[in-house]
Design a protein around this motif. Structure first.
Motif, PDB file in Angstrom:
ATOM      1  N   LEU A   1     107.145  14.950  76.804  1.00  0.00           N
ATOM      2  CA  LEU A   1     108.034  14.264  75.870  1.00  0.00           C
ATOM      3  C   LEU A   1     109.486  14.670  76.300  1.00  0.00           C
ATOM      4  CD1 LEU A   1     106.319  14.729  72.665  1.00  0.00           C
ATOM      5  CD2 LEU A   1     107.017  12.578  73.358  1.00  0.00           C
ATOM      6  N   VAL A   2     109.611  16.104  76.203  1.00  0.00           N
ATOM      7  CA  VAL A   2     111.238  16.463  76.393  1.00  0.00           C
ATOM      8  C   VAL A   2     111.724  15.988  77.823  1.00  0.00           C
ATOM      9  CG1 VAL A   2     112.871  18.302  76.365  1.00  0.00           C
ATOM     10  CG2 VAL A   2     110.912  18.290  74.531  1.00  0.00           C
ATOM     11  N   TYR A   3     111.005  16.283  78.699  1.00  0.00           N
ATOM     12  CA  TYR A   3     111.570  16.221  80.221  1.00  0.00           C
ATOM     13  C   TYR A   3     111.310  14.703  80.557  1.00  0.00           C
ATOM     14  CZ  TYR A   3     112.856  20.927  80.823  1.00  0.00           C
ATOM     15  OH  TYR A   3     113.542  22.195  80.712  1.00  0.00           O
ATOM     16  N   GLY A   4     110.157  14.212  80.609  1.00  0.00           N
ATOM     17  CA  GLY A   4     109.945  12.773  80.990  1.00  0.00           C
ATOM     18  C   GLY A   4     110.727  11.949  80.224  1.00  0.00           C
ATOM     19  N   GLY A   5     110.638  12.059  78.952  1.00  0.00           N
ATOM     20  CA  GLY A   5     111.331  11.086  77.949  1.00  0.00           C
ATOM     21  C   GLY A   5     112.930  11.474  78.024  1.00  0.00           C
TER      22      GLY A   5
ATOM     23  N   GLU B   1     117.500  22.616  86.472  1.00  0.00           N
ATOM     24  CA  GLU B   1     116.248  22.151  85.600  1.00  0.00           C
ATOM     25  C   GLU B   1     115.038  22.528  86.338  1.00  0.00           C
ATOM     26  OE1 GLU B   1     115.872  20.934  82.494  1.00  0.00           O
ATOM     27  OE2 GLU B   1     118.111  21.308  82.629  1.00  0.00           O
ATOM     28  N   LEU B   2     115.095  22.510  87.794  1.00  0.00           N
ATOM     29  CA  LEU B   2     113.984  22.975  88.539  1.00  0.00           C
ATOM     30  C   LEU B   2     113.402  24.325  88.332  1.00  0.00           C
ATOM     31  CD1 LEU B   2     114.118  21.560  92.288  1.00  0.00           C
ATOM     32  CD2 LEU B   2     112.262  21.121  90.495  1.00  0.00           C
ATOM     33  N   MET B   3     114.767  25.157  88.455  1.00  0.00           N
ATOM     34  CA  MET B   3     114.651  26.700  88.398  1.00  0.00           C
ATOM     35  C   MET B   3     114.038  26.949  87.030  1.00  0.00           C
ATOM     36  SD  MET B   3     118.144  27.737  89.750  1.00  0.00           S
ATOM     37  CE  MET B   3     118.606  29.310  89.884  1.00  0.00           C
ATOM     38  N   LEU B   4     114.504  26.348  85.789  1.00  0.00           N
ATOM     39  CA  LEU B   4     113.953  26.607  84.482  1.00  0.00           C
ATOM     40  C   LEU B   4     112.388  26.194  84.505  1.00  0.00           C
ATOM     41  CD1 LEU B   4     116.868  25.158  82.370  1.00  0.00           C
ATOM     42  CD2 LEU B   4     115.972  27.601  82.285  1.00  0.00           C
ATOM     43  N   GLN B   5     111.715  25.407  85.182  1.00  0.00           N
ATOM     44  CA  GLN B   5     110.581  25.010  85.308  1.00  0.00           C
ATOM     45  C   GLN B   5     109.861  25.971  86.023  1.00  0.00           C
ATOM     46  OE1 GLN B   5     108.944  22.488  83.665  1.00  0.00           O
ATOM     47  NE2 GLN B   5     111.096  22.328  82.948  1.00  0.00           N
TER      48      GLN B   5
ATOM     49  N   ILE C   1     105.516  31.608  73.611  1.00  0.00           N
ATOM     50  CA  ILE C   1     106.632  31.331  72.584  1.00  0.00           C
ATOM     51  C   ILE C   1     107.841  31.394  73.442  1.00  0.00           C
ATOM     52  CG2 ILE C   1     107.548  32.398  70.555  1.00  0.00           C
ATOM     53  CD1 ILE C   1     104.778  31.857  70.112  1.00  0.00           C
ATOM     54  N   PHE C   2     108.149  32.262  74.402  1.00  0.00           N
ATOM     55  CA  PHE C   2     109.211  32.195  75.202  1.00  0.00           C
ATOM     56  C   PHE C   2     109.564  30.789  76.065  1.00  0.00           C
ATOM     57  CE2 PHE C   2     112.405  35.433  76.029  1.00  0.00           C
ATOM     58  CZ  PHE C   2     112.152  36.234  75.444  1.00  0.00           C
ATOM     59  N   ALA C   3     108.316  30.361  76.396  1.00  0.00           N
ATOM     60  CA  ALA C   3     108.382  28.823  77.029  1.00  0.00           C
ATOM     61  C   ALA C   3     109.057  27.785  76.090  1.00  0.00           C
ATOM     62  CB  ALA C   3     107.050  28.699  77.765  1.00  0.00           C
TER      63      ALA C   3
ATOM     64  N   ILE D   1     112.348  25.479  76.871  1.00  0.00           N
ATOM     65  CA  ILE D   1     112.398  24.214  76.672  1.00  0.00           C
ATOM     66  C   ILE D   1     113.461  23.757  75.827  1.00  0.00           C
ATOM     67  CG2 ILE D   1     111.178  22.134  76.505  1.00  0.00           C
ATOM     68  CD1 ILE D   1     108.724  23.316  77.750  1.00  0.00           C
ATOM     69  N   THR D   2     113.454  24.368  74.728  1.00  0.00           N
ATOM     70  CA  THR D   2     114.357  23.892  73.497  1.00  0.00           C
ATOM     71  C   THR D   2     115.903  24.011  74.159  1.00  0.00           C
ATOM     72  OG1 THR D   2     112.769  24.592  72.067  1.00  0.00           O
ATOM     73  CG2 THR D   2     115.007  24.235  71.166  1.00  0.00           C
TER      74      THR D   2
END
Lengths: 165, 102
Positions: free
Chosen positions: A60-64, B36-40, B62-64, B68-69
């Motif tokens: 949702l967050v990344y793809g969208g 973004e790649l590094m965060l993934q 929870i951290f993940a 993402i937020t």
């Protein structure tokens, strides 16, 4: 080789190829599409790790949202008009640093003695995750929502058109 | 099941690709994509450690969620800054935005 391993290698190949495309592609729009491939493969990896909720949030967050924002920013900053040289003159140094990090992290991951069972993951039910998120972690959750609001208002103020512009 | 090390190696590969992108690319939007790649990669590590070693407290999961937020907030804010720089300087190339460079 079990079916899970096959799925893992397919997804890992997708994520890796996507990552290579992001950092090496000459065309910036192809870079963004490779980023989508990589992010969706990582969502599959999350499902393999039995974190379905994170996989859904990822899609949702990344793809969208995130990829669309990135494509919009590319359009608005006219990234196609850039000179051909996408990489700075420092790229050999960057490649060296990245290779060293990759080697060190791989060796560390493979050769470490991990304290515990590294073969069998435990499935964490979504219900338990939600309970924990809204009870034990409710204060950080609220702070995160506040951070989102502040960041979005800041983004509007920064990118919005000023009076007399 | 898949051993933990597989996930750690994948995460290391993604993170080093991100490092290369951040250091080598010149356009601000491309640098953000590498971030973004590094965060993934970090998220994969967090979730892997949570489900293999810490299934009672699963702090990594929870951290993940929070990563993402914050990543979503970061992308919105950073792209707003890039747009503002582009409007003022007519470039989004980080080599040319050197007004605060010593």
């Amino acid at each position: 080789m079990t079916i899970e391993e096959v799925i893992f290698y397919v997804l890992a190949t997708g994520a890796g190829l996507g990552g290579v495309g992001v950092v090496l592609s000459r065309n910036v729009v192809y870079s963004a599409l490779a980023l989508i491939l990589s992010l969706m493969s990582v969502a599959g990896i999350f499902i393999l790790l039995s974190a379905e909720f994170l996989a859904l949030v990822q899609i949702l967050v990344y793809g969208g949202a995130v990829t669309i924002i990135i494509l919009f920013a590319m359009m608005l900053t006219r990234v196609r008009d850039m000179p051909r040289a996408m990489n700075g003159p420092q790229w050999p140094l960057a490649a060296a640093v990245a290779s060293v990090f990759m080697a060190v992290s791989t060796i560390a991951a493979v050769s470490s003695q991990w304290p515990g069972d590294t073969e069998n993951p435990t499935v964490i039910p979504l219900r338990t995750l939600g309970d924990s998120l809204f009870r034990q972690w409710s204060v950080p959750f609220e702070v995160a929502s506040l951070v989102l609001v502040v960041a979005l208002i800041g983004a509007i103020v920064l990118a919005g058109r000023e009076e007399g512009e | 099941m898949i051993p933990l090390q597989h996930f750690l190696v994948l995460s290391g590969v993604l993170f080093s690709l991100g490092i290369y992108g951040v250091l080598a690319r010149r356009h601000a939007v491309l640098i953000l994509m590498s971030v973004e790649l590094m965060l993934q990669a970090v998220n994969i590590n967090m979730i892997a450690f949570a489900v293999y070693f810490d299934p009672e407290a699963f702090v990594g999961l929870i951290f993940a969620i929070f990563i993402i937020t914050i990543a979503a907030a970061e992308v919105g804010l950073a792209l707003a800054i890039v747009l503002r720089i582009f409007r003022n300087r007519a470039t989004a190339n980080v080599d040319e935005v050197n007004i605060m460079k010593w």
